[in-house]
Write an enzyme that holds these catalytic residues in place. Structure first.
Site, mmCIF file in Angstrom:
data_model
loop_
_atom_site.group_PDB
_atom_site.id
_atom_site.type_symbol
_atom_site.label_atom_id
_atom_site.label_comp_id
_atom_site.label_asym_id
_atom_site.label_seq_id
_atom_site.Cartn_x
_atom_site.Cartn_y
_atom_site.Cartn_z
ATOM 1 N N SER A 98 -75.504 39.081 -53.772
ATOM 2 C CA SER A 98 -75.339 39.897 -52.576
ATOM 3 C C SER A 98 -76.685 40.161 -51.911
ATOM 4 O O SER A 98 -77.354 39.247 -51.457
ATOM 5 C CB SER A 98 -74.604 41.190 -52.930
ATOM 6 O OG SER A 98 -74.317 41.940 -51.782
ATOM 7 N N ASP A 242 -74.994 41.269 -44.833
ATOM 8 C CA ASP A 242 -75.788 41.222 -46.058
ATOM 9 C C ASP A 242 -75.831 39.783 -46.567
ATOM 10 O O ASP A 242 -75.308 38.861 -45.932
ATOM 11 C CB ASP A 242 -75.267 42.208 -47.106
ATOM 12 C CG ASP A 242 -73.877 41.873 -47.626
ATOM 13 O OD1 ASP A 242 -73.183 41.049 -47.002
ATOM 14 O OD2 ASP A 242 -73.484 42.426 -48.665
ATOM 15 N N ASP A 244 -74.488 37.879 -48.910
ATOM 16 C CA ASP A 244 -73.289 37.063 -49.110
ATOM 17 C C ASP A 244 -72.264 37.286 -48.010
ATOM 18 O O ASP A 244 -71.145 36.786 -48.091
ATOM 19 C CB ASP A 244 -72.679 37.303 -50.491
ATOM 20 C CG ASP A 244 -72.242 38.743 -50.721
ATOM 21 O OD1 ASP A 244 -72.788 39.654 -50.077
ATOM 22 O OD2 ASP A 244 -71.375 38.971 -51.587
ATOM 23 N N ASP A 246 -70.351 39.607 -46.958
ATOM 24 C CA ASP A 246 -69.058 40.284 -47.069
ATOM 25 C C ASP A 246 -69.109 41.681 -46.453
ATOM 26 O O ASP A 246 -68.076 42.315 -46.265
ATOM 27 C CB ASP A 246 -68.569 40.341 -48.519
ATOM 28 C CG ASP A 246 -69.490 41.119 -49.446
ATOM 29 O OD1 ASP A 246 -70.641 41.423 -49.052
ATOM 30 O OD2 ASP A 246 -69.075 41.419 -50.583
#
Length: 452
Positions: A98, A242, A244, A246
């Site tokens: 992340s 961010d 990743d 999501d």
């Protein structure tokens, strides 16, 4: 023998590569994931970190060794992996850390239909299997290994999102997007293609060393470039993803951040227009405005703990249409109850483009109270400091205490939540009040106890 307690967290696997885990351990995680999900086939994706392709391929080898067929979707955002899990009806594994620094990596895992895997829903069993195999040798391979094949689902993912929010009739919008060298640079161009949006792309080059800033928009220093570009260009809105991709953060046309609670309330009102009388989940740190807006729009608000596994479980239990968190995670029933910042962003763009005024006017109706934001304090004794705060407020006249998640103290004019971090020696404080002065007073009073 690796110390898995350091890398297997409440909801995922996360640690420094190769110090805490490596490809040999990833292969064991793949085998354990196959065993625990009891699947004939799985889907695997990864982000742009330098270690991600090797770890993902090792995981695939581990699963295939037990006879499981693996579909590799390659570079993807975490919500794209959730899409693949739902669309293909397969358990899935996403290799990402992340927003963590480049030397970290991790695995977010789910069952078929993007159903979450956490400590209480399979992750503890996966950890135990990996520990046993790491000590006593790899698992016995199947008589016939599974296949490993590749499939690109980016176009299918984009088409699904665009089927859920109609942007075709909106006025043209100038949109600045800061991808932070993360996976938003991979997904945004395809999702936005053909829409009446003028895209100004910041840091779309995929680079898991994060050369420009950390891919963590929750930290104000990481959206400074986005704010400046929005102001310089007169853009209508700024979006920051961010690492990743999501989670999505929003700034208005003046470059001012829009609170995730206001976005939750806005999207909730739109989802309730589509699904009248629906249930909306919000965690115990979102603003008072969220349940108020849900009720005003004929819905039923349900308050839950912080964390995607709790939100997703409550979404499934209650049949909720939408859920939002203060950390900019947004969950949709139409997306297999999974979180997708991209779908939330499309809702905001549709709402903004469907009226003439600026975003600041649109969100003002949802941003009703003064909030501190999340304040972290490093402490030696989390439990002791929590007890000290509880003792200070449990006899306070007019105050109600609950311990759904940490400690929440509520009065008619303010509330605060104090909760320990699962992974660090921190206590996290959030305060909201009817005015800025009261919010500051409560914040300072609680911190004086926490940091005593």
């Amino acid at each position: 023998m690796p110390d898995l307690s350091q890398i297997v967290k409440a909801y995922d696997v996360r640690g420094v590569v190769p110090d805490q885990w490596d490809e040999s351990l990833a292969e064991l995680f793949g085998a354990a994931f196959a065993r625990v999900t009891d699947a004939d086939a799985i889907v695997v994706g990864h982000d742009m970190r330098p270690s991600s392709p090797g770890l993902a391929r090792a995981f695939a080898r581990g699963a295939a060794s037990l006879g499981v067929d693996v579909t590799e979707i390659g570079l993807c955002s975490t919500d794209q992996l959730y899409f693949a899990s739902g669309y293909l009806d397969l358990p899935g594994a996403m290799f990402t850390a992340s927003h963590n620094p480049a030397r970290y990596n991790g695995i977010k895992m789910c069952r078929a239909g993007a159903a979450p895997i956490g400590q209480d829903s399979g992750l503890a069993e996966i950890r135990d299997l990996v520990e046993g195999w790491a000590e006593g040798g790899a698992p016995e391979p199947a008589a016939e290994a599974g296949t490993i094949t590749q499939r690109d689902v980016l176009d299918d993912y984009a088409a699904h999102l665009r089927s859920l929010v109609d942007l075709t009739a909106i006025r043209p919008l100038k949109v600045v997007v800061d991808a932070g060298n993360g996976m938003g640079g991979h997904t945004v161009p395809t999702v936005f293609e053909g829409l009446p949006l003028e895209l100004d792309a910041l840091y779309f080059e995929l680079d898991g060393t994060f050369p420009n800033h950390e891919a963590n928009p929750l930290d104000p220093k990481n959206i400074v470039d986005l704010q400046a570009r929005v102001r310089e260009t007169g853009a209508d809105i700024g979006l920051a993803f961010d690492g990743d991709a999501d989670r999505c953060f929003v700034v208005d046309g003046s470059g001012e951040p829009v609170s995730p609670s206001a976005i939750t309330a806005l999207v909730a009102s739109r989802e309730l227009a589509k699904h009248p009388g629906g249930t909306v989940i919000h965690n115990c740190i979102t603003s008072w405005s969220v349940p108020e807006v849900v009720k005003e729009n004929g819905g039923t608000p349900v308050r839950t703990r912080v964390g995607h596994s709790f939100i997703k479980a409550e979404m499934a239990r209650s049949g909720a249409i939408f859920g939002g968190e203060h950390s900019a995670h947004y969950y949709f029933r139409d997306f297999w109850n999974a979180d997708t910042g991209m779908l939330a962003a499309l809702h905001v763009l549709a709402a903004l483009g469907g009226q003439k005024g600026p975003l600041s006017d649109l969100v003002a109706q949802y941003d009703r109270y003064a909030a501190s934001g999340e304040i972290n304090s490093t402490v030696d004794d989390q439990a002791g400091r929590m007890e000290a705060v509880k003792a200070a407020y449990e006899r306070r006249e007019g105050a109600e205490l609950d311990e759904l998640d940490g400690l929440t103290v509520t009065t008619p004019n303010w509330w605060f939540n104090l909760r320990p971090s699962n992974t660090e020696p921190l206590l996290r404080l959030n305060v909201e009040a009817r005015d800025e002065e009261t919010a500051a007073e409560v914040r300072d009073e609680v911190l004086s106890i926490v940091r005593a």
